[in-house]
Design a protein around this motif. Structure first.
Motif, PDB file in Angstrom:
ATOM      1  N   THR A   1      40.440  34.832  49.895  1.00 18.47           N
ATOM      2  CA  THR A   1      39.677  35.752  49.068  1.00 18.47           C
ATOM      3  C   THR A   1      40.598  36.683  48.310  1.00 18.47           C
ATOM      4  O   THR A   1      41.685  37.027  48.771  1.00 18.47           O
ATOM      5  CB  THR A   1      38.720  36.590  49.931  1.00 18.47           C
ATOM      6  OG1 THR A   1      39.476  37.290  50.914  1.00 18.47           O
ATOM      7  CG2 THR A   1      37.693  35.706  50.609  1.00 18.47           C
ATOM      8  N   ALA A   2      40.137  37.090  47.141  1.00 17.63           N
ATOM      9  CA  ALA A   2      40.941  37.983  46.305  1.00 17.63           C
ATOM     10  C   ALA A   2      40.872  39.402  46.830  1.00 17.63           C
ATOM     11  O   ALA A   2      39.888  39.823  47.441  1.00 17.63           O
ATOM     12  CB  ALA A   2      40.424  37.929  44.872  1.00 17.63           C
ATOM     13  N   SER A   3      41.945  40.170  46.589  1.00 14.63           N
ATOM     14  CA  SER A   3      41.948  41.579  46.953  1.00 14.63           C
ATOM     15  C   SER A   3      40.954  42.325  46.077  1.00 14.63           C
ATOM     16  O   SER A   3      40.639  41.897  44.961  1.00 14.63           O
ATOM     17  CB  SER A   3      43.350  42.168  46.769  1.00 14.63           C
ATOM     18  OG  SER A   3      44.268  41.509  47.614  1.00 14.63           O
ATOM     19  N   PRO A   4      40.439  43.464  46.559  1.00 19.33           N
ATOM     20  CA  PRO A   4      39.513  44.255  45.726  1.00 19.33           C
ATOM     21  C   PRO A   4      40.185  44.674  44.428  1.00 19.33           C
ATOM     22  O   PRO A   4      41.409  44.852  44.377  1.00 19.33           O
ATOM     23  CB  PRO A   4      39.228  45.481  46.613  1.00 19.33           C
ATOM     24  CG  PRO A   4      39.532  45.040  47.998  1.00 19.33           C
ATOM     25  CD  PRO A   4      40.649  44.055  47.880  1.00 19.33           C
TER      26      PRO A   4
ATOM     27  N   ARG B   1      33.863  45.412  39.143  1.00 18.11           N
ATOM     28  CA  ARG B   1      33.659  45.415  40.589  1.00 18.11           C
ATOM     29  C   ARG B   1      32.481  44.538  40.997  1.00 18.11           C
ATOM     30  O   ARG B   1      32.510  43.875  42.041  1.00 18.11           O
ATOM     31  CB  ARG B   1      33.461  46.855  41.071  1.00 18.11           C
ATOM     32  CG  ARG B   1      34.716  47.707  40.986  1.00 18.11           C
ATOM     33  CD  ARG B   1      34.457  49.128  41.485  1.00 18.11           C
ATOM     34  NE  ARG B   1      35.697  49.870  41.631  1.00 18.11           N
ATOM     35  CZ  ARG B   1      36.279  50.564  40.665  1.00 18.11           C
ATOM     36  NH1 ARG B   1      35.736  50.566  39.455  1.00 18.11           N
ATOM     37  NH2 ARG B   1      37.383  51.225  40.888  1.00 18.11           N
TER      38      ARG B   1
ATOM     39  N   TRP C   1      33.554  40.999  41.135  1.00 17.96           N
ATOM     40  CA  TRP C   1      34.369  40.752  42.329  1.00 17.96           C
ATOM     41  C   TRP C   1      33.480  40.628  43.565  1.00 17.96           C
ATOM     42  O   TRP C   1      33.690  39.754  44.417  1.00 17.96           O
ATOM     43  CB  TRP C   1      35.385  41.881  42.517  1.00 17.96           C
ATOM     44  CG  TRP C   1      36.258  41.677  43.715  1.00 17.96           C
ATOM     45  CD1 TRP C   1      37.418  40.963  43.783  1.00 17.96           C
ATOM     46  CD2 TRP C   1      36.008  42.165  45.043  1.00 17.96           C
ATOM     47  NE1 TRP C   1      37.919  40.987  45.078  1.00 17.96           N
ATOM     48  CE2 TRP C   1      37.070  41.713  45.863  1.00 17.96           C
ATOM     49  CE3 TRP C   1      35.006  42.942  45.611  1.00 17.96           C
ATOM     50  CZ2 TRP C   1      37.152  42.028  47.217  1.00 17.96           C
ATOM     51  CZ3 TRP C   1      35.073  43.256  46.970  1.00 17.96           C
ATOM     52  CH2 TRP C   1      36.135  42.791  47.750  1.00 17.96           C
ATOM     53  N   LEU C   2      32.455  41.479  43.673  1.00 17.06           N
ATOM     54  CA  LEU C   2      31.547  41.418  44.819  1.00 17.06           C
ATOM     55  C   LEU C   2      30.796  40.092  44.872  1.00 17.06           C
ATOM     56  O   LEU C   2      30.591  39.525  45.949  1.00 17.06           O
ATOM     57  CB  LEU C   2      30.554  42.576  44.751  1.00 17.06           C
ATOM     58  CG  LEU C   2      31.109  43.956  45.109  1.00 17.06           C
ATOM     59  CD1 LEU C   2      30.133  45.054  44.698  1.00 17.06           C
ATOM     60  CD2 LEU C   2      31.427  44.048  46.592  1.00 17.06           C
TER      61      LEU C   2
ATOM     62  N   GLU D   1      31.874  37.257  43.841  1.00 13.47           N
ATOM     63  CA  GLU D   1      32.824  36.203  44.202  1.00 13.47           C
ATOM     64  C   GLU D   1      33.361  36.364  45.619  1.00 13.47           C
ATOM     65  O   GLU D   1      33.899  35.411  46.191  1.00 13.47           O
ATOM     66  CB  GLU D   1      33.984  36.196  43.211  1.00 13.47           C
ATOM     67  CG  GLU D   1      33.552  35.819  41.789  1.00 13.47           C
ATOM     68  CD  GLU D   1      34.656  36.054  40.776  1.00 13.47           C
ATOM     69  OE1 GLU D   1      35.724  36.568  41.173  1.00 13.47           O
ATOM     70  OE2 GLU D   1      34.441  35.724  39.583  1.00 13.47           O
ATOM     71  N   ASN D   2      33.236  37.569  46.195  1.00 10.37           N
ATOM     72  CA  ASN D   2      33.831  37.854  47.506  1.00 10.37           C
ATOM     73  C   ASN D   2      32.851  38.610  48.403  1.00 10.37           C
ATOM     74  O   ASN D   2      33.157  39.695  48.909  1.00 10.37           O
ATOM     75  CB  ASN D   2      35.111  38.678  47.332  1.00 10.37           C
ATOM     76  CG  ASN D   2      36.150  37.986  46.481  1.00 10.37           C
ATOM     77  OD1 ASN D   2      36.919  37.159  46.967  1.00 10.37           O
ATOM     78  ND2 ASN D   2      36.161  38.324  45.196  1.00 10.37           N
TER      79      ASN D   2
ATOM     80  N   ASP E   1      31.902  38.250  51.418  1.00  6.55           N
ATOM     81  CA  ASP E   1      32.251  38.391  52.830  1.00  6.55           C
ATOM     82  C   ASP E   1      33.602  39.086  53.033  1.00  6.55           C
ATOM     83  O   ASP E   1      34.112  39.133  54.156  1.00  6.55           O
ATOM     84  CB  ASP E   1      32.272  37.011  53.509  1.00  6.55           C
ATOM     85  CG  ASP E   1      30.919  36.316  53.439  1.00  6.55           C
ATOM     86  OD1 ASP E   1      29.893  37.014  53.591  1.00  6.55           O
ATOM     87  OD2 ASP E   1      30.896  35.095  53.218  1.00  6.55           O
ATOM     88  N   HIS E   2      34.175  39.607  51.987  1.00  8.74           N
ATOM     89  CA  HIS E   2      35.467  40.280  52.104  1.00  8.74           C
ATOM     90  C   HIS E   2      35.322  41.528  52.985  1.00  8.74           C
ATOM     91  O   HIS E   2      34.301  42.233  52.923  1.00  8.74           O
ATOM     92  CB  HIS E   2      35.977  40.676  50.721  1.00  8.74           C
ATOM     93  CG  HIS E   2      37.412  41.086  50.696  1.00  8.74           C
ATOM     94  ND1 HIS E   2      37.847  42.317  51.141  1.00  8.74           N
ATOM     95  CD2 HIS E   2      38.524  40.415  50.291  1.00  8.74           C
ATOM     96  CE1 HIS E   2      39.152  42.403  51.003  1.00  8.74           C
ATOM     97  NE2 HIS E   2      39.587  41.259  50.491  1.00  8.74           N
TER      98      HIS E   2
ATOM     99  N   ALA F   1      34.274  44.578  51.081  1.00 10.49           N
ATOM    100  CA  ALA F   1      33.159  44.451  50.145  1.00 10.49           C
ATOM    101  C   ALA F   1      32.211  45.647  50.219  1.00 10.49           C
ATOM    102  O   ALA F   1      31.742  46.145  49.189  1.00 10.49           O
ATOM    103  CB  ALA F   1      32.397  43.156  50.405  1.00 10.49           C
TER     104      ALA F   1
END
Length: 243
Positions: A2-5, A198, A201-202, A204-205, A207-208, A211
């Motif tokens: 997963t990508a960083s925030p 943002r 990003w949320l 795409e990620n 479960d980060h 998040a």
């Protein structure tokens, strides 16, 4: 993996202020003939307006300073990609103490907080601009009386009305060449795109581990904008000549 925030919400923004493409070129045109001129941007961010000014006049050179290393790197990469890196220099530094060249044209948009208020930045720019030179100042003002919470969020009593800002420029030894303000469409585009980086990003990620924190940042920002300062906080662009 997963990508960083996102480090900031600027990825979808052209400018770090409520400014459209069309108005950006109007502002540049209002600076006059830039041939053989040095344009210095204090608080340049990633310097998009500075880059456009230099592109607009092949004889111009640009210098910018900002305290955000990420923004400086982005602007420097953009200058290289657009083939003007030989005429643009961006530096990491404190705008209040940076010892840059005396400017034919200075730009300070959304950076008056570094000095404290608009009066302080107007005074500081007088020592950094040649007599007769231009200053493009961008700063906030109150369209309507803000709530106590919003007033405190935006530097307390550092902001006045649009009329106050114009009078202040005149009192500080400038003549006013052009005035314009950000439209509601420009504000809405700016704030939506700030949040949008943002939000993407949320999506795409989801479960980060971070998040939830990112979602809180964007939700709080949107609520403050829509329920707090939308239609209350304005933004003005003043094209000034140093007397």
């Amino acid at each position: 993996m997963t990508a960083s925030p996102p480090r900031n919400g600027h990825a979808l923004l052209d400018f770090n202020s409520p400014l459209s493409d069309a108005k950006s070129y109007e502002l540049i045109a209002g600076l006059g003939d830039l041939r053989d001129k040095t344009v210095v941007d204090y608080g340049c961010g990633w310097a998009e307006l500075l880059l456009r000014a230099v592109e607009h006049e092949p004889g111009a050179t640009g210098v910018g300073v900002d305290g955000d290393d990420y923004a400086i790197a982005r602007g420097t990469a953009n200058a290289r990609a657009r083939g003007i890196a030989d005429r643009v220099r961006l530096e990491l530094g404190d705008v209040t103490t940076w010892d840059g060249p005396v400017a034919d044209v200075a730009i300070s948009i959304g950076a008056s907080h570094a000095w404290g208020d608009a009066r302080a930045v107007l005074e500081a720019m007088r020592t950094r601009i040649r007599p007769g030179g231009r200053l493009l100042l961008g700063d906030g003002y109150w369209e309507r009386e803000p709530s106590d919470t919003i007033r405190e969020m935006f530097r307390g009593d550092a902001l006045g009305t649009f009329e106050d800002l114009v009078d202040l420029a005149l009192e500080s030894g400038y003549r006013v060449l052009r005035l314009t303000t950000a439209s509601q469409d420009e504000w809405d585009s700016f704030e939506s795109r700030w949040c949008g980086a943002r939000e993407l990003w949320l999506l795409e990620n989801p479960d980060h581990p971070e998040a939830a924190a990112v979602q809180k940042i964007v939700d709080d920002h949107r609520d403050t904008w829509i329920k707090g300062y939308r239609g209350v906080l304005g933004f003005a662009y003043l094209t000034l000549a140093r007397r």
